[in-house]
Design an enzyme around this catalytic site. Structure first.
Site, PDB file in Angstrom:
ATOM      1  N   GLU A   1       0.840  -1.303  -0.350  1.00 52.96           N
ATOM      2  CA  GLU A   1       0.200  -0.163   0.445  1.00 52.96           C
ATOM      3  C   GLU A   1       0.929   1.282   0.079  1.00 52.96           C
ATOM      4  O   GLU A   1       1.782   1.321   1.054  1.00 52.96           O
ATOM      5  CB  GLU A   1      -0.988   0.465   0.947  1.00 52.96           C
ATOM      6  CG  GLU A   1      -1.876   1.523   1.526  1.00 52.96           C
ATOM      7  CD  GLU A   1      -3.011   1.056   2.599  1.00 52.96           C
ATOM      8  OE1 GLU A   1      -3.302   2.336   2.443  1.00 52.96           O
ATOM      9  OE2 GLU A   1      -2.850   0.581   3.300  1.00 52.96           O
TER      10      GLU A   1
ATOM     11  N   ASN B   1      -4.448   4.987  -2.118  1.00 52.88           N
ATOM     12  CA  ASN B   1      -5.499   5.568  -1.847  1.00 52.88           C
ATOM     13  C   ASN B   1      -6.212   6.632  -2.274  1.00 52.88           C
ATOM     14  O   ASN B   1      -5.043   7.472  -2.692  1.00 52.88           O
ATOM     15  CB  ASN B   1      -5.488   5.770  -0.440  1.00 52.88           C
ATOM     16  CG  ASN B   1      -5.688   4.845   1.204  1.00 52.88           C
ATOM     17  OD1 ASN B   1      -6.430   4.206   0.910  1.00 52.88           O
ATOM     18  ND2 ASN B   1      -4.026   4.547   1.691  1.00 52.88           N
TER      19      ASN B   1
ATOM     20  N   GLU C   1      -8.240   2.293  -3.676  1.00 54.41           N
ATOM     21  CA  GLU C   1      -8.937   2.446  -2.291  1.00 54.41           C
ATOM     22  C   GLU C   1      -9.405   3.617  -1.840  1.00 54.41           C
ATOM     23  O   GLU C   1      -9.079   4.592  -2.163  1.00 54.41           O
ATOM     24  CB  GLU C   1      -8.095   1.320  -1.082  1.00 54.41           C
ATOM     25  CG  GLU C   1      -7.259   0.829  -1.132  1.00 54.41           C
ATOM     26  CD  GLU C   1      -6.248  -0.045   0.158  1.00 54.41           C
ATOM     27  OE1 GLU C   1      -7.200   0.827   1.341  1.00 54.41           O
ATOM     28  OE2 GLU C   1      -5.226  -0.683   0.207  1.00 54.41           O
TER      29      GLU C   1
ATOM     30  N   ASP D   1     -11.984   1.171   1.371  1.00 57.75           N
ATOM     31  CA  ASP D   1     -11.045   0.988   2.656  1.00 57.75           C
ATOM     32  C   ASP D   1     -12.116   1.445   3.863  1.00 57.75           C
ATOM     33  O   ASP D   1     -13.446   1.707   3.877  1.00 57.75           O
ATOM     34  CB  ASP D   1     -10.256   2.223   2.339  1.00 57.75           C
ATOM     35  CG  ASP D   1      -8.968   1.863   3.789  1.00 57.75           C
ATOM     36  OD1 ASP D   1      -8.903   0.910   4.038  1.00 57.75           O
ATOM     37  OD2 ASP D   1      -8.516   3.025   3.508  1.00 57.75           O
TER      38      ASP D   1
ATOM     39  N   GLU E   1      -6.310  -4.947   8.027  1.00 56.14           N
ATOM     40  CA  GLU E   1      -5.109  -3.517   8.690  1.00 56.14           C
ATOM     41  C   GLU E   1      -4.727  -3.516   9.938  1.00 56.14           C
ATOM     42  O   GLU E   1      -5.865  -3.380  10.750  1.00 56.14           O
ATOM     43  CB  GLU E   1      -5.111  -2.388   7.540  1.00 56.14           C
ATOM     44  CG  GLU E   1      -6.678  -1.561   8.496  1.00 56.14           C
ATOM     45  CD  GLU E   1      -6.725  -0.913   7.860  1.00 56.14           C
ATOM     46  OE1 GLU E   1      -6.367  -0.216   7.178  1.00 56.14           O
ATOM     47  OE2 GLU E   1      -7.677  -0.051   7.768  1.00 56.14           O
TER      48      GLU E   1
END
Length: 725
Positions: free
Chosen positions: A506, A560, A592, A622, A679
């Site tokens: 990520e 993201n 995300e 997310d 996560e």
């Protein structure tokens, strides 16, 4: 004796003749004076009315220029506009959406043009239609002169607004360079685009001016009339391009003609004659005073609500300050912003929005103290001014009254509408009011109230200025960092739940200022969103992470995106262009998104998700479990992956029901055939629980903290290559 008698008779005759002659002469003199007085009054009344109507015409032109100038200043000196027109790939669409398309029905302008640094047309629209790029035939040489005036004007100068001859008639035109609120050293003013607005003086526009400023018979002509009153309309070079002509009302002459028959009949009755003239003069002056009062009222009051407008409020504040010059008192200015008004306009239209504005004005007038000054500043913003004794603390009380008054539902026809209000308050000594500074402080307090969640009252504090300056400084640093492509990217591995092997990374944005200070994403991401920099920041992170991940075969890259990025119509195109430029396999990329954008703008979110997935890019939801996403939402958008929020992992150690909630959440995703990533994994126990619950990917400090691209390559790929060799 006879001679004495004759002498006496002659003497009496002479006396009688003399008296008669004197009477005749006096009567003739009085008649002449009366006639001269009538003539003077007639001409004076005509001249006064001519001066009034001329002043009204000049004021009308000044008002039109001021309105257009203010509109251009608001749109040209705008950070978002500067950033958008500077972005070559999106500026045309943005200009059309924000300026060009509004020319179809916007009351203040019917033409919108943007030219680049070379004065070449980028977008030109009139009445909602494209004008093309060659405008010389339409505007003549006047456009070049206006562009030159706009480029030579500094930010503190008045916006150049003049009249121009076009192929469609006479238009009021203004121009200004499109620039940010704060110009740093990296921006060359010579590269600024220019925004041009124009409003053609059509017959309906002239008729509106005629009605608004009480100028009957107003016409727009190419030349001044010899029989009418006129004022010239000048272009940027002070040339007369047209004239406003209108017939003189001549109230004095009309008044004389009205009473002429009576004057002839009553010529011998001078007192009545003079009284009639006096009455005519009094009537004329009274009418002029009444016209002046109406014009002043219109200038100081809002047309929709009848409340004071901004200029009227400022004038009243100065008057109140003068009246308290010898008295200890506090003046409090309350700025009010309606919460939810935009939603009313979007849902029901501007007509209902106007009705709501009127309802708010009436509610404030009814519920607040009678000695309050209440104004509508424009849009859905209102202001209330009160003056209290120094020892009172009525500011928060009045703010609460305002909120209570506006929280009650509004009944508009068959609609029931609920809104709220955010209130910013600033106070000062009533005897020494600096109106501009008080307004600035109230505006800052209102901004703080809206930032804290709306529906509250915030009173200005001195540290707000320090906060504002600090935010402005950070925004400048962030802007400079982005201009130098200085945003860093860290990478946190994603591992397979069963084997523990790396299966993805990520990308996480990181920012360090030149002085070495680091700021977290929870601070600079919202800052970028507020300042219009989020698109640039997001694309820098995406571009850098694509370049780095190209060296890590076989794993996915998760990036993201902000809800504001997803709302950008050009977002999909920008992502696909970045992927193509990096030569990156789009099937390895996962975008995300958070559920906020799905709720606030589901249509745009759906279009963006569809466009990305058609290119092979995966979409992950997310922070699931921290908001309000429903099963319907999960089915509607068909996500490729779901990442459960870290709060559900933490609840395993602090909440007796944490395991059940986590298991149910993962079971829901599995039932919808959506793979789940957990996560925030920090312990082996957490990893075991989420794995047994059905998660196939794990992420957290148990496996690795966010690291640089070089560190990730060395640990996961170079070391693996060495072991294989």
């Amino acid at each position: 004796m006879l001679s004495s008698l004759f002498t006496s008779v002659r003497r009496k005759q002479f006396s009688a003749a003399s008296i008669a002659l004197v009477f005749i002469l006096v009567t003739a003199l009085l008649a002449g004076l009366v006639a001269r007085s009538i003539q003077t009054i007639t001409h004076t009344a005509d001249a006064i009315d001519d001066a009034r109507s001329t002043a009204a015409a000049v004021g009308a032109l000044q008002s039109l220029r001021k309105q257009l100038g203010a509109t251009i200043r608001d749109n040209a000196f705008w950070d978002d506009a500067f950033q958008q027109v500077s972005a070559s790939e999106t500026k045309t669409e943005w200009i059309i959406e924000n300026w060009a398309s509004t020319t179809a029905d916007y009351p203040l302008y019917d033409t919108a043009i943007v030219v680049d640094a070379k004065n070449e047309v980028v977008v030109a629209y009139r009445n909602g239609e494209d004008m093309g790029t060659e405008l010389t035939d339409f505007f003549g040489n006047g456009m070049k002169e206006m562009l030159a005036a706009a480029r030579s004007a500094s930010k503190s100068d008045a916006i150049p607004v003049h009249f121009i001859q076009t192929s469609k008639g006479i238009a009021l035109i203004g121009a200004a360079t499109i620039q940010p609120s704060v110009i740093d050293n990296t921006v060359d003013p010579k590269t600024f685009h220019i925004l041009v607005f124009a409003k053609h003086l059509t017959d309906s526009a002239v008729a509106e001016v005629s009605e608004t400023f009480s100028i009957a018979g107003l016409t727009l002509d190419r030349a001044p009339s010899k029989t009418k009153l006129s004022v010239p309309l000048t272009d940027v070079s002070r040339r007369n391009v047209a004239y406003l002509n209108w017939p003189a009302e001549q109230p004095g002459t009309k008044s004389y003609l009205t009473v002429r028959g009576t004057l002839r009949t009553a010529a011998v009755i001078l007192v009545l004659f003079l009284c009639a003239i006096g009455a005519v003069g009094f009537f004329t002056v009274a009418r002029l005073r009444a016209n002046e009062g109406r014009a002043r009222f219109k200038a100081e009051h809002d047309a929709l609500t009848g409340l004071l407008n901004r200029s009227g409020l400022m004038e009243k504040m100065r008057e109140v300050s003068t009246s308290y010059s010898d008295t200890a008192a506090i003046m409090r200015l309350h700025f009010i912003d309606l919460d939810g008004f935009k939603g009313v306009n979007d849902a029901w239209g501007h007509a209902i929005g106007d009705d709501l504005i009127v309802g708010v004005a009436n509610r404030l007038s009814e519920r607040l103290p009678k000695d309050s000054l209440i104004a509508r500043l424009g849009g859905d913003e209102f202001a209330v001014v009160t003056v209290d004794a120094t020892t009172t603390t009525s500011s928060p009380t009045l703010g609460a009254q305002i909120q209570i008054a506006l929280q009650r539902v509004f009944e508009l026809g068959d609609r029931t509408i609920e809104i709220g209000a955010s209130v910013g308050v600033a106070s000062t000594d009533a005897s020494a009011v600096e109106v501009g500074e008080l307004i600035r402080r109230a505006d800052i307090a209102l901004y703080r109230a809206k930032a804290l969640g709306r529906g509250i009252t915030v009173e200005f504090e001195d540290e707000f200025d320090a906060d504002t300056k600090a935010q402005d400084h950070l925004e400048l640093l962030l802007r400079q960092t982005l201009a130098g492509d200085g945003i860093d990217v860290a990478y946190q591995p994603l591992v397979q739940a069963g084997s523990g092997a790396i299966c993805g990374v990520e990308a996480l944005a990181r920012w360090q200022t030149p002085d070495g200070k680091r700021y977290g994403p929870d601070m600079f991401i919202p800052l970028a969103e507020r300042s219009g920099l989020i698109d640039v920041l997001g694309m820098q992170v995406l571009t850098k992470s694509l370049a780095a991940a190209g060296a890590w075969p076989g794993i996915s890259l998760s990036v993201n995106v902000s809800p504001l990025q997803l709302k950008n119509p050009a977002f999909v195109q920008n992502v696909l262009a970045a992927v193509a430029s990096a030569g990156f396999d789009p099937r390895r990329l996962c975008i995300e998104i958070t559920e906020g954008v799905l709720i606030s703008d589901p249509e745009q979110a759906g279009r963006a998700i569809t466009g990305l997935r058609q290119a092979g890019i995966k979409i992950s939801l997310d922070d699931f479990g921290s908001g309000y996403a429903s099963i319907g939402t999960l089915r509607q958008f068909g996500f490729d992956r779901m990442k459960i929020d870290r709060s559900l992992i933490l609840a395993l150690d602090s909440d007796d029901n944490g395991g059940a909630v986590l298991h149910a959440t993962i079971a829901l995703a599995n039932a919808l055939h959506i793979p789940v990533t957990a996560e925030g994994i920090e312990t082996e126990e957490q990893a075991t629980v989420v794995t047994l619950s059905g998660c196939d990917e794990l992420q957290g400090y148990l496996f690795s903290k966010p690291i640089t691209a070089a560190e990730l390559s060395a640990f996961y790929f170079e070391a693996r290559s060495t072991n294989i060799a």
